[in-house]
Scaffold this active site. Structure first.
Site, PDB file in Angstrom:
ATOM      1  N   ILE A  17     111.589 -62.858 -48.333  1.00  0.00           N
ATOM      2  CA  ILE A  17     111.637 -62.979 -46.875  1.00  0.00           C
ATOM      3  C   ILE A  17     110.267 -63.386 -46.347  1.00  0.00           C
ATOM      4  O   ILE A  17     110.149 -64.189 -45.432  1.00  0.00           O
ATOM      5  CB  ILE A  17     112.076 -61.645 -46.225  1.00  0.00           C
ATOM      6  CG1 ILE A  17     113.484 -61.260 -46.687  1.00  0.00           C
ATOM      7  CG2 ILE A  17     112.026 -61.746 -44.703  1.00  0.00           C
ATOM      8  CD1 ILE A  17     113.916 -59.861 -46.282  1.00  0.00           C
ATOM      9  N   GLY A  18     109.224 -62.820 -46.928  1.00  0.00           N
ATOM     10  CA  GLY A  18     107.881 -63.147 -46.443  1.00  0.00           C
ATOM     11  C   GLY A  18     106.817 -62.566 -47.340  1.00  0.00           C
ATOM     12  O   GLY A  18     107.107 -61.814 -48.269  1.00  0.00           O
ATOM     13  N   GLU A  19     105.563 -62.930 -47.045  1.00  0.00           N
ATOM     14  CA  GLU A  19     104.457 -62.429 -47.850  1.00  0.00           C
ATOM     15  C   GLU A  19     103.249 -62.186 -46.967  1.00  0.00           C
ATOM     16  O   GLU A  19     102.947 -62.975 -46.076  1.00  0.00           O
ATOM     17  CB  GLU A  19     104.113 -63.462 -48.937  1.00  0.00           C
ATOM     18  CG  GLU A  19     103.062 -62.970 -49.899  1.00  0.00           C
ATOM     19  CD  GLU A  19     103.067 -63.719 -51.233  1.00  0.00           C
ATOM     20  OE1 GLU A  19     102.308 -63.305 -52.117  1.00  0.00           O
ATOM     21  OE2 GLU A  19     103.818 -64.708 -51.375  1.00  0.00           O
ATOM     22  N   GLY A  20     102.576 -61.079 -47.199  1.00  0.00           N
ATOM     23  CA  GLY A  20     101.344 -60.776 -46.458  1.00  0.00           C
ATOM     24  C   GLY A  20     100.200 -60.609 -47.442  1.00  0.00           C
ATOM     25  O   GLY A  20     100.359 -60.885 -48.634  1.00  0.00           O
ATOM     26  N   SER A  23     101.351 -57.324 -49.556  1.00  0.00           N
ATOM     27  CA  SER A  23     102.701 -57.108 -50.078  1.00  0.00           C
ATOM     28  C   SER A  23     103.559 -58.353 -49.915  1.00  0.00           C
ATOM     29  O   SER A  23     103.210 -59.263 -49.162  1.00  0.00           O
ATOM     30  CB  SER A  23     103.370 -55.969 -49.311  1.00  0.00           C
ATOM     31  OG  SER A  23     103.472 -56.322 -47.951  1.00  0.00           O
ATOM     32  N   GLU A  24     104.666 -58.376 -50.659  1.00  0.00           N
ATOM     33  CA  GLU A  24     105.688 -59.393 -50.381  1.00  0.00           C
ATOM     34  C   GLU A  24     106.975 -58.652 -50.038  1.00  0.00           C
ATOM     35  O   GLU A  24     107.198 -57.534 -50.494  1.00  0.00           O
ATOM     36  CB  GLU A  24     105.876 -60.337 -51.576  1.00  0.00           C
ATOM     37  CG  GLU A  24     106.291 -59.676 -52.855  1.00  0.00           C
ATOM     38  CD  GLU A  24     106.600 -60.680 -53.971  1.00  0.00           C
ATOM     39  OE1 GLU A  24     106.483 -61.899 -53.747  1.00  0.00           O
ATOM     40  OE2 GLU A  24     106.974 -60.233 -55.062  1.00  0.00           O
ATOM     41  N   LYS A  40     109.856 -53.955 -49.734  1.00  0.00           N
ATOM     42  CA  LYS A  40     108.448 -54.322 -49.567  1.00  0.00           C
ATOM     43  C   LYS A  40     107.725 -53.948 -50.849  1.00  0.00           C
ATOM     44  O   LYS A  40     107.589 -52.763 -51.191  1.00  0.00           O
ATOM     45  CB  LYS A  40     107.869 -53.556 -48.370  1.00  0.00           C
ATOM     46  CG  LYS A  40     106.404 -53.833 -48.103  1.00  0.00           C
ATOM     47  CD  LYS A  40     105.956 -53.096 -46.848  1.00  0.00           C
ATOM     48  CE  LYS A  40     104.494 -53.281 -46.561  1.00  0.00           C
ATOM     49  NZ  LYS A  40     104.107 -52.625 -45.308  1.00  0.00           N
ATOM     50  N   ASP A 135      97.879 -52.306 -35.902  1.00  0.00           N
ATOM     51  CA  ASP A 135      98.170 -53.711 -36.197  1.00  0.00           C
ATOM     52  C   ASP A 135      99.454 -54.175 -35.513  1.00  0.00           C
ATOM     53  O   ASP A 135     100.344 -54.742 -36.137  1.00  0.00           O
ATOM     54  CB  ASP A 135      98.237 -53.936 -37.713  1.00  0.00           C
ATOM     55  CG  ASP A 135      98.038 -55.416 -38.098  1.00  0.00           C
ATOM     56  OD1 ASP A 135      97.667 -56.219 -37.218  1.00  0.00           O
ATOM     57  OD2 ASP A 135      98.255 -55.773 -39.268  1.00  0.00           O
TER      58      ASP A 135
END
Length: 392
Positions: A17-20, A23-24, A40, A135
């Site tokens: 779904i996404g990546e930061g 974490s992914e 996560k 955040d």
């Protein structure tokens, strides 16, 4: 809250779904029930499940009572072979960031107000439990139908912990002046600033202060709000200021009005209570949640949340609606003391053993009394702080 170890056998990964940075997030399906969830997967590895259990996000989610506007963690997994941790969350449709990116026209104010109220309620719940998020940004606010949930409690801090805070915090565009101008002297009001920035962005689809660097961030804020006065600068200077020379020469800001010509008087008023240079003059989250701007969304919100609360699993730990914030902050800040086990010779007789047990009892009672005393002191400070805020 025990960590599980069967992630691979329980879930089938369907895609990313996404990546930061840390974490992914993967979309996965529960092999048994067929239900899809969001996993996560943290990039960091941990020596043991005990180390992993000390993660701020886990501590925070364990302490927070369930709330309709907070993304609830279903379970957490620790993989012994790799030391990697995975959190399982309910799967949402998208983030506010995705929603805004896909729109051509700004979100109507009535809908933006409804979203703002849900964000405020979620953050108020976090602050009420003695922690703040640090955040808040569109990427961390998730949407499912008309419901918003605040996610990613990975940066939380205890409200009553000691300054200065160091380490990484908050995405630049949503960072409050006290974060930019002092070294770690900020508190829960930074979340209020960030919420104001998100509200503006919902109404315009443009970020309020899109700074390209920390210095540009301050310049962008100053261009709108004007440079801080000498009294406020002196306040920031007390706290090991940084970036401060940027504030000169002093100039008037353009003000928020011209950036938002099409907004109700009340909407503009609430935005101006959030986007305030001095954190001491900025509204706190509780006062925001009681603002008259929300009069017409309260009823629909109550309906929505009562339906959701009725669907919550009935488990004993959900009865505790109120947790002691002073206690929570004590728990999150005091490092678990490692109690060194004294190696004592085995008691030669039963009498000795009974005496030892009695001694241990006394120290335990003493420790509890001390803890109780500390907590009462904290709560007293807390009440005083609330009195002060009421006066303001």
């Amino acid at each position: 809250s025990n960590m599980l170890t069967n992630f691979r056998s329980k879930y089938k990964v369907q895609g990313k779904i996404g990546e930061g940075s840390f974490s992914e997030v993967l979309k996965c399906q529960d092999k048994h029930s067929g239900v899809c969830i969001a996993a996560k997967h943290l990039k960091k590895s941990f020596k043991s499940a005990v180390h992993a259990a000390e993660l701020p996000e886990l501590i925070a989610l364990r302490k927070l009572a369930r709330h309709p506007n907070i993304l609830h963690m279903i379970e957490s997994h620790y993989e012994t072979s790799t030391g990697r941790v995975t959190f399982i969350f309910e799967l949402m449709d998208m983030s506010l960031y995705d929603m805004m990116k896909n729109r051509k026209r700004p979100i109507p104010e009535s809908r933006a107000k409804n979203y703002l109220f849900q964000i405020v309620k979620g953050v108020a719940h976090i602050h009420h439990h003695g922690i703040f998020h640090r955040d808040i940004k569109p990427e961390n606010i998730l949407v499912k139908g008309e419901l918003l949930k605040i996610s990613d409690l990975g940066s939380v801090k205890g409200i009553y912990t000691r300054h200065p805070y160091t380490e990484y915090i908050s995405t630049r565009w949503y960072r409050s002046p006290e974060c930019l101008l002092t070294t770690g002297y900020y508190g829960p009001k930074m979340d209020v600033w960030a919420i104001g920035c998100v509200f503006f962005e919902l109404l315009t689809l443009k970020p309020l202060f899109p700074g390209s660097s920390e210095l540009d961030q301050i310049a962008k804020i100053n261009a709108v709000l004007g440079t801080p006065n000498s009294r406020l600068l002196a306040k920031f200077r007390k706290h090991k200021c940084r970036n401060i020379s940027v504030c000169f020469p002093s100039k008037q800001g353009s003000g928020l009005n011209q950036l938002l010509p099409f907004i109700t008087v009340c909407g503009r008023e609430i935005l101006k209570q959030m986007i305030v240079y001095d954190p001491d003059s900025r509204s706190n989250i509780r006062r925001l949640s009681e603002h008259k701007y929300f009069l017409d969304v309260r009823d629909s919100y109550m309906k929505l949340t009562s339906i959701l609360n009725a669907q919550l699993p009935k488990s004993s730990n959900l009865k505790v609606q109120y947790r002691n914030p002073a206690l929570l902050s004590y728990l999150t800040t005091e490092k678990k003391r490692k109690i060194k086990k004294k190696v004592t010779n085995l008691p030669s007789n039963k009498g000795n053993a009974i005496a030892n047990a009695a001694n241990n009892k006394i120290t335990e009672a003493k420790r509890n009394a001390l803890l109780q005393q500390k907590l009462q002191q904290k709560q007293h400070e807390l009440q005083q702080q609330e009195q002060v805020e009421k006066k303001i």
